[in-house]
Write an enzyme that holds these catalytic residues in place. Structure first.
Site, short mmCIF file in Angstrom:
data_model
loop_
_atom_site.label_atom_id
_atom_site.label_comp_id
_atom_site.label_asym_id
_atom_site.label_seq_id
_atom_site.Cartn_x
_atom_site.Cartn_y
_atom_site.Cartn_z
N CYS A 47 7.88 74.23 -16.73
CA CYS A 47 8.91 73.17 -16.68
C CYS A 47 8.56 71.87 -17.37
O CYS A 47 9.24 71.45 -18.30
CB CYS A 47 9.25 72.85 -15.23
SG CYS A 47 9.98 74.22 -14.35
N HIS B 247 11.15 66.60 -15.47
CA HIS B 247 10.43 67.14 -14.33
C HIS B 247 10.00 65.95 -13.47
O HIS B 247 9.56 64.94 -14.00
CB HIS B 247 9.21 67.94 -14.78
CG HIS B 247 8.59 68.72 -13.68
ND1 HIS B 247 9.07 69.94 -13.28
CD2 HIS B 247 7.56 68.43 -12.86
CE1 HIS B 247 8.34 70.38 -12.27
NE2 HIS B 247 7.42 69.48 -11.99
#
Ligand SMILES: *[C@@H]1O[C@H](CO)[C@@H](O)[C@H](O)[C@H]1NC(C)=O
Ligand SMILES: *[C@@H]1O[C@H](CO)[C@@H](O)[C@H](O)[C@H]1NC(C)=O
Ligand SMILES: *[C@@H]1O[C@H](CO)[C@@H](O)[C@H](O)[C@H]1NC(C)=O
Ligand SMILES: *[C@@H]1O[C@H](CO)[C@@H](O)[C@H](O)[C@H]1NC(C)=O
Ligand SMILES: *[C@@H]1O[C@H](CO)[C@@H](O)[C@H](O)[C@H]1NC(C)=O
Ligand SMILES: *[C@@H]1O[C@H](CO)[C@@H](O)[C@H](O)[C@H]1NC(C)=O
Ligand SMILES: *[C@@H]1O[C@H](CO)[C@@H](O)[C@H](O)[C@H]1NC(C)=O
Ligand SMILES: *[C@@H]1O[C@H](CO)[C@@H](O)[C@H](O)[C@H]1NC(C)=O
Length: 552
Positions: A86, A140
């Site tokens: 991510c 993120h």
């Protein structure tokens, strides 16, 4: 071990040194944009979504709303993320730079202080007069976006996070014992969970609220909506399970760890093992396998999560339509990377295989990829995935050329009519605004849509780069997500239309230097004969045919 052929070595070295010179330039920025006719941007980023979607040819998965978006879009069939995890992927595509430039391979640094003060896509739109807004998981969370989703630089006001995000990893899954657990498989009765809702539902509602506000706004908007599902745990409204009866769920076509797979290429999927229901299976580390009944259940829950996600996209796009914004809003839809559903015996991202690097990528451009909706006409009426009579969607236009997620920055700027940021010099750590990707608009103009709406394009010789770090030659506890200081090997991977070629080389994390003379392992898979990447022919190959295809 085969020596790396000179041509490939040079090209791979080029990966870190000469990327800028690789790709030809074709900008078509329509300058002179002004605020009154500027197009809005709706960027939808899904977490861990591989292209298991109807519009990507999946016969099992029900995704009628995303398929409907695809039917009005240009869809890239061969788009690849730069790193299958991510934070590195998001920082890469949101800054338009590769992981070797952001120097983020883990979750633990903020690029503005760690590598360079790089501009982001939303920051660029903000500086160009857009109202920029973040809903859900866009950056993120954590230090990789300075605990603020890169606020205030990227966003006009503080990003929105659903209040129920905090329950994702807690004990909210009803087990067979009637008690609540922190399970991997977590179909829920939404009325029964804390706050009676789920993060992605809240994000959809907030995004619609913001769209309503924007309707009367003087400035154009850039709204990024980051959905959480189908990221683990598979916590979704349980009715979506009904779309996928277990008896209809197949296993991965290649559920074994391939014989010729170098151990360094394998990732031991430690994160699902931490969930209570998986722990109870006492699965052997690092290779498994998972019992086949449970494999089916994981696949069922992933697909059910995708259909649930699809309904959220459906509600969002239908609202955009109702607000008469579908005629002046560009929609980009993508994911940060894929997820292995048992392929090669793996159940996670964290690798260089296609199943984890291949992502959905599509762009709807009003009046360009689809005719403008007429007055009172809806382009995106909500599609019910449970309605078996729902029509098959027109496939829209598919492009088979290989493209990279790092190209999102240049492409969105170009589509919005903003100046496309200049190509990055090498090195570019001192340059705030530049981009390493391409403006994908050139693919849009390949062919006249009117003449042949389903034209499939000619595969051009293009290359997608991905990379993945490892702490050791054999799988161990931190092979999935090594911290920067523990990285000893970097797997550099090239995907062309014909093959995937990966070399795992020594890497010095203090100097950020890859040593291409220090080859730990290699992988080579041909797409035609081995589309699933199970037969590594690196040792057999003379690599003779490669050099031609590697030419830009
Ligand atoms: C902006 O666009 C509007 C509508 O197309 C036009 O009337 C106006 O002259 C433009 N302004 C500038 C500064 O280009
Ligand atoms: C980094 O970029 C931001 C946004 O342009 C700017 O406000 C800030 O001053 C820059 N920081 C440094 C240290 O240059
Ligand atoms: C990161 O956040 C902290 C705390 O809000 C702030 O003091 C610092 O300036 C931020 N870093 C950058 C580079 O903006
Ligand atoms: C399950 O498979 C059967 C047999 O192929 C098929 O008739 C049925 O429609 C499938 N069910 C679903 C929900 O896809
Ligand atoms: C390739 O060669 C290396 C070094 O001899 C060996 O360790 C590895 O097992 C071989 N891989 C395959 C797939 O044959
Ligand atoms: C788990 O598996 C190991 C070896 O595979 C075995 O020794 C152990 O007894 C098992 N534990 C349980 C609780 O089943
Ligand atoms: C979009 O549709 C609305 C409502 O039909 C209309 O008022 C507006 O002018 C249209 N905008 C464009 C750019 O076509
Ligand atoms: C690169 O690897 C080779 C082969 O292992 C080694 O001889 C050389 O010293 C390494 N170079 C650096 C800079 O570490």
């Amino acid at each position: 071990m085969s020596p790396l052929p000179a041509q490939c070595g040079w090209r791979l070295l080029g990966f870190s040194l000469f990327l800028g010179s690789f790709c030809f330039v074709l900008e078509s920025a329509e300058l002179g944009n002004n605020a009154t006719d500027a197009l809005n941007i709706l960027l939808i980023i899904v977490d861990d979504l591989r292209p298991s979607l109807g519009c990507y040819g999946d016969k099992l998965v029900r995704s009628p709303n995303i398929d409907q978006l695809a039917s009005h879009s240009i869809l890239f069939q061969n788009a690849f993320a730069q790193q299958a995890v991510c934070a590195p992927s998001r920082v890469s595509f949101l800054t338009g730079r590769r992981p070797d430039t952001t120097r983020l391979y883990d979750f633990n640094s903020y690029w503005r202080v760690h590598s360079g003060n790089f501009s982001t896509i939303p920051q660029y739109f903000k500086e160009n007069g857009y109202m920029t807004m973040s809903v859900g998981k866009v950056f993120h969370p954590g230090i990789s976006s300075n605990h603020s989703d890169d606020s205030p630089y990227s966003w006009s006001f503080p990003p929105y996070h659903p209040s129920t995000e905090k329950y994702e990893n807690t004990k909210t899954c009803r087990g067979q014992d009637g008690k609540l657990h922190a399970n991997l498989l977590c179909p829920v009765d939404v009325a029964d969970v804390p706050e009676g809702t789920l993060p992605d539902k809240q994000s959809t509602e907030e995004a619609i609220r913001l769209l309503e506000k924007m309707k009367t706004s003087a400035s154009p908007f850039f709204l990024a909506v980051g959905y959480h599902k189908p990221h683990i745990p598979f916590r979704y409204p349980k009715e979506f399970q009904k779309l996928y009866p277990l008896e209809n769920i197949t296993l991965a076509p290649d559920p074994q760890v391939p014989d010729g797979l170098p151990p360094v290429a394998y990732n031991p999927w430690m994160d699902i093992r931490e969930r209570e229901d998986v722990q109870a299976l006492n699965i052997s580390v690092p290779y498994g396998p998972i019992p086949v009944d449970f494999q089916r259940k994981i696949r069922q829950s992933y697909f059910a999560s995708v259909s649930y996600l699809d309904t959220q996209v459906g509600h969002l796009l239908s609202a955009l339509d109702d607000l008469h914004l579908a005629n002046n809003t560009i929609i980009a839809f993508t994911s940060d990377h894929g997820w292995a559903l048992g392929e090669h015996g793996e159940w996670a991202k964290y690798s260089n295989f296609d199943v984890t690097t291949h992502v959905p990528l599509m762009f709807y451009v009003p009046g360009k990829t689809a005719p403008l909706p007429g007055v009172g006409e809806k382009l995106f009426p909500y599609q019910d995935p449970f309605d078996p009579t729902s029509e098959l969607m027109d496939p829209g236009r598919h492009i088979v050329d290989l493209v990279e997620l790092v190209s999102l920055f240049a492409t969105l700027a170009g589509l919005a009519g903003l100046q496309v940021p200049p190509r990055c010099p090498i090195p570019s750590f001192h340059v705030e605004l530049c981009r390493e990707g391409q403006n994908l608009q050139k693919h849009f103009q390949l062919h006249d849509l009117e003449e042949d709406p389903h034209f499939l394009g000619n595969p051009r010789e293009s290359i997608a780069y991905s990379q993945y770090p490892r702490p050791s030659d054999s799988p161990q506890w931190n092979s999935d997500k090594p911290s920067l200081k523990d990285i000893k090997i970097m797997g550099y991977s090239i995907r062309t239309i014909d093959y995937r070629y990966t070399v795992w080389v020594g890497f010095n994390p203090a100097e950020f230097l890859a040593n291409f003379s220090d080859i730990h392992a290699g992988e080579l898979y041909f797409v035609d004969s081995d589309p699933l990447q199970d037969h590594n022919v690196y040792n057999d190959s003379q690599h003779g045919g490669l050099s031609h295809s590697l030419k830009p």
